[in-house]
Write a protein that holds these residues in place. Structure first.
Motif, PDB file in Angstrom:
ATOM      1  N   GLN A 138       0.833  -1.206   0.000  1.00  0.00           N
ATOM      2  CA  GLN A 138       0.000   0.000   0.000  1.00  0.00           C
ATOM      3  C   GLN A 138       0.862   1.248   0.000  1.00  0.00           C
ATOM      4  N   ARG A 139       2.000   1.189   0.669  1.00  0.00           N
ATOM      5  CA  ARG A 139       2.922   2.328   0.626  1.00  0.00           C
ATOM      6  C   ARG A 139       3.557   2.472  -0.748  1.00  0.00           C
ATOM      7  N   MET A 140       3.828   1.353  -1.421  1.00  0.00           N
ATOM      8  CA  MET A 140       4.300   1.413  -2.799  1.00  0.00           C
ATOM      9  C   MET A 140       3.268   2.118  -3.679  1.00  0.00           C
ATOM     10  N   GLN A 141       2.028   1.695  -3.557  1.00  0.00           N
ATOM     11  CA  GLN A 141       0.956   2.280  -4.352  1.00  0.00           C
ATOM     12  C   GLN A 141       0.857   3.780  -4.097  1.00  0.00           C
ATOM     13  N   GLN A 142       0.885   4.175  -2.828  1.00  0.00           N
ATOM     14  CA  GLN A 142       0.788   5.590  -2.494  1.00  0.00           C
ATOM     15  C   GLN A 142       1.975   6.368  -3.045  1.00  0.00           C
ATOM     16  N   GLN A 143       3.162   5.798  -2.950  1.00  0.00           N
ATOM     17  CA  GLN A 143       4.362   6.482  -3.439  1.00  0.00           C
ATOM     18  C   GLN A 143       4.274   6.710  -4.944  1.00  0.00           C
ATOM     19  N   LEU A 144       3.790   5.721  -5.667  1.00  0.00           N
ATOM     20  CA  LEU A 144       3.610   5.875  -7.108  1.00  0.00           C
ATOM     21  C   LEU A 144       2.535   6.910  -7.423  1.00  0.00           C
ATOM     22  N   GLU A 145       1.437   6.873  -6.675  1.00  0.00           N
ATOM     23  CA  GLU A 145       0.363   7.833  -6.922  1.00  0.00           C
ATOM     24  C   GLU A 145       0.827   9.264  -6.669  1.00  0.00           C
ATOM     25  N   LEU A 146       1.542   9.483  -5.585  1.00  0.00           N
ATOM     26  CA  LEU A 146       2.035  10.824  -5.286  1.00  0.00           C
ATOM     27  C   LEU A 146       3.005  11.310  -6.367  1.00  0.00           C
ATOM     28  N   THR A 147       3.853  10.405  -6.832  1.00  0.00           N
ATOM     29  CA  THR A 147       4.865  10.782  -7.822  1.00  0.00           C
ATOM     30  C   THR A 147       4.254  11.034  -9.190  1.00  0.00           C
ATOM     31  N   LEU A 148       3.324  10.192  -9.604  1.00  0.00           N
ATOM     32  CA  LEU A 148       2.746  10.331 -10.944  1.00  0.00           C
ATOM     33  C   LEU A 148       1.587  11.325 -10.984  1.00  0.00           C
ATOM     34  N   ASP A 149       1.152  11.794  -9.840  1.00  0.00           N
ATOM     35  CA  ASP A 149       0.068  12.772  -9.792  1.00  0.00           C
ATOM     36  C   ASP A 149       0.445  14.055 -10.526  1.00  0.00           C
ATOM     37  N   GLY A 150       1.724  14.333 -10.652  1.00  0.00           N
ATOM     38  CA  GLY A 150       2.153  15.542 -11.339  1.00  0.00           C
ATOM     39  C   GLY A 150       1.976  15.502 -12.840  1.00  0.00           C
ATOM     40  N   LEU A 151       1.647  14.352 -13.404  1.00  0.00           N
ATOM     41  CA  LEU A 151       1.449  14.243 -14.851  1.00  0.00           C
ATOM     42  C   LEU A 151      -0.010  14.531 -15.176  1.00  0.00           C
ATOM     43  N   ASN A 152      -0.239  15.401 -16.146  1.00  0.00           N
ATOM     44  CA  ASN A 152      -1.614  15.830 -16.401  1.00  0.00           C
ATOM     45  C   ASN A 152      -2.474  14.769 -17.057  1.00  0.00           C
ATOM     46  N   ASN A 153      -1.892  13.662 -17.486  1.00  0.00           N
ATOM     47  CA  ASN A 153      -2.701  12.613 -18.098  1.00  0.00           C
ATOM     48  C   ASN A 153      -2.885  11.414 -17.177  1.00  0.00           C
ATOM     49  N   VAL A 154      -2.461  11.537 -15.903  1.00  0.00           N
ATOM     50  CA  VAL A 154      -2.564  10.415 -14.968  1.00  0.00           C
ATOM     51  C   VAL A 154      -3.499  10.794 -13.828  1.00  0.00           C
ATOM     52  N   SER A 155      -4.533   9.997 -13.628  1.00  0.00           N
ATOM     53  CA  SER A 155      -5.461  10.208 -12.514  1.00  0.00           C
ATOM     54  C   SER A 155      -5.466   9.041 -11.550  1.00  0.00           C
ATOM     55  N   SER A 156      -4.904   7.902 -11.943  1.00  0.00           N
ATOM     56  CA  SER A 156      -4.841   6.742 -11.057  1.00  0.00           C
ATOM     57  C   SER A 156      -3.644   5.880 -11.461  1.00  0.00           C
ATOM     58  N   VAL A 157      -3.267   4.965 -10.561  1.00  0.00           N
ATOM     59  CA  VAL A 157      -2.134   4.082 -10.804  1.00  0.00           C
ATOM     60  C   VAL A 157      -2.562   2.648 -10.535  1.00  0.00           C
ATOM     61  N   GLU A 158      -2.207   1.761 -11.446  1.00  0.00           N
ATOM     62  CA  GLU A 158      -2.492   0.335 -11.273  1.00  0.00           C
ATOM     63  C   GLU A 158      -1.177  -0.433 -11.311  1.00  0.00           C
ATOM     64  N   MET A 159      -0.827  -1.074 -10.189  1.00  0.00           N
ATOM     65  CA  MET A 159       0.370  -1.897 -10.139  1.00  0.00           C
ATOM     66  C   MET A 159       0.031  -3.312 -10.590  1.00  0.00           C
ATOM     67  N   SER A 160       0.982  -3.918 -11.287  1.00  0.00           N
ATOM     68  CA  SER A 160       0.801  -5.287 -11.745  1.00  0.00           C
ATOM     69  C   SER A 160       2.144  -6.004 -11.742  1.00  0.00           C
TER      70      SER A 160
END
Length: 581
Positions: free
Chosen positions: A277-299
């Motif tokens: 969950q911390r991985m997911q949050q870290q990715l979401e916080l980092t990629l939130d700065g991109l204007n074409n990203v609203s969510s992150v899906e880890m696989s």
């Protein structure tokens, strides 16, 4: 003494801007670009297109430099190669035309980027067919996107070797990386915050990097995040990703606003639900700065990663938390709360200090205080519960600074320069001397700990020359501070003797004086500089993270910054003001 490593230049635009602001910024960048291109001759048009995915609010400038001219001289081949470094299309295909076949295959354009303001000079070397490009370096971006800002007049000589192929001069040996004029760099690169955690995982800590504006920038950003923090933050922050974490393929596609981050099995197999969950949050916080990203899906191997139910001890990390609007100050020889232009005595205090309290600091909850005596040889802690304790005796102590873990910091100059940290919560514990070998013989004039507790902003120097440094706060597993890591140096253009945190990415500095006109300056960790209007007799200043104004003190009044104007606050009589922290 050699100064430590230097830091960053500019960062990406703010996350929310009005349409008109974006258009104005784009027009300004275009004007800068055209002026910058005049420094080095460049054939072919310079155009613009829509923002690329992964470059938030960035207009993508496309350069189309010309290839080598027939029978061009060695000097022209080198100049053409430098200019062709602006053409990123097809893996810098045009630039590779200036190289021999073997050199073109070996050349790594992303090894580093040298950013300059003045036109480079090409001069022959003593050996045949070898040349040097002499360049005044403004900043250097390495292959991880980490920018080091250089002091004024920093120069570098870069060597080239040429040979003839089919009667035409070509570069046989070229250094890795590219060289860009500063306006070209701003057009081609965008800055972006990677986010790591403080030691408690309560705060998200920004680590600013620079990446090429291109469709694959999401993968560049995630790859840099997995690789870990910048050196100055090493040991000061944590990451949810273990060493050796990798993407399973060199891409992060974005589909309908969802970034698909496919990781190797080794990256996640040992991570429990909390860490995932911390991985997911870290990715979401980092990629939130991109204007074409609203969510992150880890696989993993393209199969969605099961994060499990939210762990009981998982808490969303805070970004740039505020410190409230109430300051501590001194008025009529006693500590007061100061807000707006009103003062209220701090109730419950029983301070008895020779010369009265000076340079007070206040804990984040507003109940604990640390103050110096009049000649700055003692630091005393006090609480609203009536407690008082002499914590430290020394010489020329600096203004205390509270961190988020309850430690209070100051610098003692009784025997050299010693950075001290103390628990001032009523516990009877000895002060800790914090290791900071890089300081050497420098004298520290000011030290302020960031709101997240991971970084120290330090004004230090030798003789009459003072500089602004940023250093990571290294703590043990219990959160006890043990050292300040190797720093980076920021480059304000005004004299500095004091510093305050404005946000998690911006500092306020000035060299205060009761008799001279003082220019304060806002210094972004991205290298941006905003010089405020001079104020005669500025003896102090204060501000803090959150929606807080900037205050300045003179012998006659308290002033606030309104736009670009200092406005005196009628009736405000406090001095030595400080926001919590």
């Amino acid at each position: 003494m050699t100064d430590p490593q230097h830091i960053m230049d500019h960062r990406r635009p703010a996350r929310t801007r009005g349409t008109m602001a974006v258009l104005c910024a784009a027009l300004l960048a275009g004007l800068l670009l055209l002026s910058g291109c005049a420094h080095l001759p460049q054939s072919g048009p310079v155009g613009t297109s829509d923002p690329l995915p992964g470059a938030e609010n960035q207009v993508n400038y496309s350069f189309t430099p010309a290839g080598p001219a027939e029978d061009a001289s060695p000097e022209d081949i080198i100049r053409g190669f430098l200019t062709a470094g602006t053409g990123t299309q097809d893996d810098y295909a045009t630039a590779r035309e200036f190289l021999t076949e073997e050199a073109a295959e070996a050349w790594n354009p992303e090894a580093r980027t040298l950013v300059y303001n003045e036109t480079p000079t090409v001069v022959p070397s003593a050996q045949d067919n070898q040349y040097e490009v002499q360049i005044e370096v403004d900043s250097v971006v390495d292959e991880r996107g980490i920018m080091n800002r250089m002091p004024a007049n920093t120069s570098e000589a870069v060597g080239f070797a040429l040979t003839q192929e089919d009667g035409q001069w070509r570069i046989a040996q070229a250094p890795g990386g590219t060289m860009l004029e500063s306006a070209q760099f701003r057009a081609l690169f965008a800055s972006h915050e990677l986010y790591f955690y403080d030691q408690s995982y309560a705060y998200a800590v920004p680590d600013l990097r620079w990446f090429l504006n291109r469709s694959g920038s999401a993968a560049d950003i995630v790859g840099a995040l997995l690789d870990g923090p910048a050196p100055y933050l090493d040991g000061a922050v944590r990451t949810a990703f273990q060493a050796g974490s990798e993407l399973s393929r060199p891409s992060v596609p974005v589909d309908a606003g969802s970034a698909k981050v496919d990781l190797t099995r080794q990256t996640v197999e040992s991570a429990d639900p909390l860490m995932r969950q911390r991985m997911q949050q870290q990715l979401e916080l980092t990629l939130d700065g991109l204007n074409n990203v609203s969510s992150v899906e880890m696989s993993v191997d393209l199969n969605p990663l099961d994060l499990g139910s939210v762990a009981d001890n998982f808490e969303p990390a805070q970004i740039n938390p505020g410190v409230g609007s109430t300051q501590v100050a001194v008025a009529n020889g006693e500590l007061v709360y100061f807000e707006g232009d009103a003062t209220v005595p701090v109730g419950g205090l029983q301070l008895d200090i020779d010369g009265g309290p000076v340079d007070p600091a206040m804990s984040l909850d507003g109940t604990r205080f640390a103050v110096l005596n009049g000649d700055r040889t003692q630091m005393v802690s006090a609480g609203t519960d009536g407690s008082q304790e002499l914590e430290l005796e020394g010489e020329n102590l600096t203004r205390p600074s509270f961190d988020s873990s309850g430690w209070t910091w100051t610098v003692d100059h009784a025997n050299g320069t010693r950075i001290m940290a103390l628990q001032t919560s009523g516990q009877d514990e000895a002060p800790l001397e914090i290791s900071a070998e890089w300081l050497g013989d420098r004298t520290v004039q000011a030290l302020r700990i960031s709101r997240d507790g991971t970084r120290a902003a330090i004004v230090a120097g030798e003789g009459e020359s003072s500089h602004l440094y940023l250093s990571g706060v290294i703590r043990d597993s219990e959160g006890v501070p043990r050292g300040l890591g190797p720093p980076v140096r920021l480059e304000p253009t005004v004299p500095v003797s004091d510093v305050n945190w404005v946000s998690d990415q911006k500092l306020l500095v000035a060299a205060t004086s009761s008799t001279s006109s003082v220019e304060a300056q806002l210094v972004g960790l991205d290298g941006s500089l905003d010089t405020l209007r001079p104020l005669l007799g500025m003896t102090g200043f204060s501000t803090g993270p959150g929606d807080n104004p900037i205050y300045a003190e003179t012998a006659e009044a308290v002033h606030t910054l309104a736009g670009s104007t200092w406005r005196s606050q009628a009736g405000a009589v406090a001095h030595d003001m400080a926001f919590p922290g």
